[in-house]
Design an enzyme around this catalytic site. Sequence first.
Site, PDB file in Angstrom:
ATOM      1  N   LYS A 103     -24.754 -18.938  47.672  1.00 10.21           N
ATOM      2  CA  LYS A 103     -24.418 -20.351  47.445  1.00 10.21           C
ATOM      3  C   LYS A 103     -23.240 -20.848  48.290  1.00 10.21           C
ATOM      4  CE  LYS A 103     -26.399 -21.262  42.934  1.00 10.21           C
ATOM      5  NZ  LYS A 103     -27.028 -19.983  42.548  1.00 10.21           N
ATOM      6  N   GLU A 125     -23.148 -30.606  39.722  1.00 10.07           N
ATOM      7  CA  GLU A 125     -23.571 -30.195  38.395  1.00 10.07           C
ATOM      8  C   GLU A 125     -23.824 -28.696  38.434  1.00 10.07           C
ATOM      9  OE1 GLU A 125     -25.793 -31.227  40.606  1.00 10.07           O
ATOM     10  OE2 GLU A 125     -26.999 -29.396  40.461  1.00 10.07           O
ATOM     11  N   SER A 396     -29.922 -12.012  46.827  1.00 10.88           N
ATOM     12  CA  SER A 396     -29.182 -13.286  46.859  1.00 10.88           C
ATOM     13  C   SER A 396     -27.802 -13.211  46.223  1.00 10.88           C
ATOM     14  CB  SER A 396     -30.013 -14.379  46.195  1.00 10.88           C
ATOM     15  OG  SER A 396     -30.397 -14.001  44.885  1.00 10.88           O
TER      16      SER A 396
HETATM   17  C1  LIG Z   1     -28.351 -19.865  42.065  1.00  4.19           C
HETATM   18  C2  LIG Z   1     -28.911 -18.558  42.409  1.00  4.19           C
HETATM   19  C3  LIG Z   1     -30.280 -18.387  42.729  1.00  4.19           C
HETATM   20  C4  LIG Z   1     -31.287 -19.499  42.645  1.00  4.19           C
HETATM   21  O1  LIG Z   1     -31.110 -20.536  43.553  1.00  4.19           O
HETATM   22  P1  LIG Z   1     -32.006 -20.727  44.842  1.00  4.19           P
HETATM   23  O2  LIG Z   1     -31.689 -22.101  45.278  1.00  4.19           O
HETATM   24  O3  LIG Z   1     -33.434 -20.569  44.433  1.00  4.19           O
HETATM   25  O4  LIG Z   1     -31.613 -19.690  45.822  1.00  4.19           O
HETATM   26  C5  LIG Z   1     -30.715 -17.135  43.110  1.00  4.19           C
HETATM   27  N1  LIG Z   1     -29.884 -16.089  43.149  1.00  4.19           N
HETATM   28  C6  LIG Z   1     -28.573 -16.195  42.827  1.00  4.19           C
HETATM   29  C7  LIG Z   1     -27.713 -14.988  42.879  1.00  4.19           C
HETATM   30  C8  LIG Z   1     -28.048 -17.429  42.447  1.00  4.19           C
HETATM   31  O5  LIG Z   1     -26.749 -17.528  42.133  1.00  4.19           O
END
Ligand SMILES: *Cc1c(COP(=O)(O)O)cnc(C)c1O
Length: 417
Positions: A103, A125, A396
Site C-alpha cells: 500500500k 477511508e 502483498s
Molecule cells: C489492503 C491489502 C490487500 C488488498 O488490497 P488490493 O487493492 O486488492 O491489493 C491485500 N494484501 C494486503 C497485505 C493488504 O494490506
Amino acid sequence: MPMSTAVETPQESSARTAPVAGRFGAYGGRYVPETLMAALEELEHAYAAAQADPSFHAELADLLHHYAGRPTPLYFARRMSEQLGGARIYLKREDLLHTGAHKINNALGQALLARRMGKQRIIAETGAGQHGVATATVCALFGLDCVIYMGEEDMRRQELNVYRMRLLGAEVRGVGSGSCTLKDAINEAMRDWVTNVRTTHYLLGSVLGAHPYPTMVRDFHRVISIEARAQILEQAGRLPSAVVACVGGGSNAIGAFFEFIPDANVRLIGVEAGGRGNGLGEHAARFYTGKGGGAPGVLQGTFSYVLQDEAGQVSLTHSVSAGLDYASVGPEHAALHDSGRAQYTSATDDEALKATVMLARTEGILPALESAHAVAECIRMAPKMGREDVLLVNLSGRGDKDMGILARELNLKGAAL
Ligand SMILES: *Cc1c(COP(=O)(O)O)cnc(C)c1O
C-alpha cells in the site's frame, strides 16, 4: 449521498453525469455526482502533468528506494517448493516494505501528487486500518494534515491501527451510520471531499472509484511487475508459468500482473476471498460464477462486478482477511476477467489459514491473511505442475497485523497445530 452506494445501470448513471475516459472495455468510467466532476478533472490533469515530468518520477523513485525499501527481493521458496513437489515457487516480497505491505507504493505517489496540486489536507477511508496507516505515514512524512474516516465497528475491531494512526498525527473520525464499517466510512469521506475539495486530496487506497483512480493507482503499483519480471528472468532464466496474487480491490494484483499482460504464455491468476461458503454474504468472490456470485453494476463511482442481491442492493461480504472484504473489484480486473486474459479463483478462510501455517513453517515467513489466499492457490497449483514450471506469487503484506485473528482462529494457546 454524494456518491451512490446503490447499484445502478450505466444508463441510469450517465443520465446524471456523462461517463468520460478511463474505460477498461465496458468497465470503469466516472459515475459520480456533478459536484465531484471538477475535482476528478483537476486530479486527472495534475496526474497527466506529473506523468510527463521527469522530476516527479525521480522524486518518487528516490522515496520508494530510500524510504519504502524498494526494490523488494524476489525469493525462491526452496523448502515449500520441495514439499509441494512440482513447480518452483518464487515470492515477490512486498511484505518487506515500510508499513508492511504494498500500500505504501500508492500512498507515496498520491501524497507527492497532492503536494504538486497545492493541497495541504489529505482524507482517506480505511476498513481494517492498513490503508489508514499507510496514509497517516506519508502525511507525517510530507507534513500534511490527515483525516481518516473509519467505521466505529472497525475501530473496535482494529484498535491497534487506530492508535498507530493517531501516533502518526492523523485524526481518526469514527463513522456511526449504517453498518459502521468500510462503505459507511467511504460515504463520509466522499461528503468531506465535496465540501473541502479546494484544499483536500482524497487518497484512495485501491484500483477502485471513478477515473482517474483505477489507472493512477495501478500505475503506482506497476513497479511490482517491472521489478519482478526482470528478477525472474535473471534468477529462473525464464518467464513464470503463472503470476498469482490476491484480489481485494485489486491493486497488488494489477501491479503484479501488468508488465506480464503482453506475455501470452504467462497465466495471470487472481485469488478472491472464498470466505466460509458460496452463499451471498458468506464471501467476497465477485467473479464467482455460481449463485451467490457478482454481476456487473456501479458502486462508488465505477462500473465493475458487484456482489448484489436480485433487487440490486449491495450485499454484505465476509472474509477472514479484512483487506479482501469488499463488494466490488477494480474495473480493469473486470475487463481482464471477461477477455479471459486473467483467471479468477478463490480460497476459503480455512485454506488461507492453512497456507499461513505452511509458509510460516517451511520458510519462516508469516504472510498477511490477504496474501495467504494467493499462497493457498499456489499450494493447489504447484503439485500439478512440472519442475520446469515457475510460479510467481505476490506476497502483498506481512502477517504481524493478523496475530490476534491467527491466535483466535488457530487456537495457538498451548497445543501444537
Ligand atoms: C489492503 C491489502 C490487500 C488488498 O488490497 P488490493 O487493492 O486488492 O491489493 C491485500 N494484501 C494486503 C497485505 C493488504 O494490506
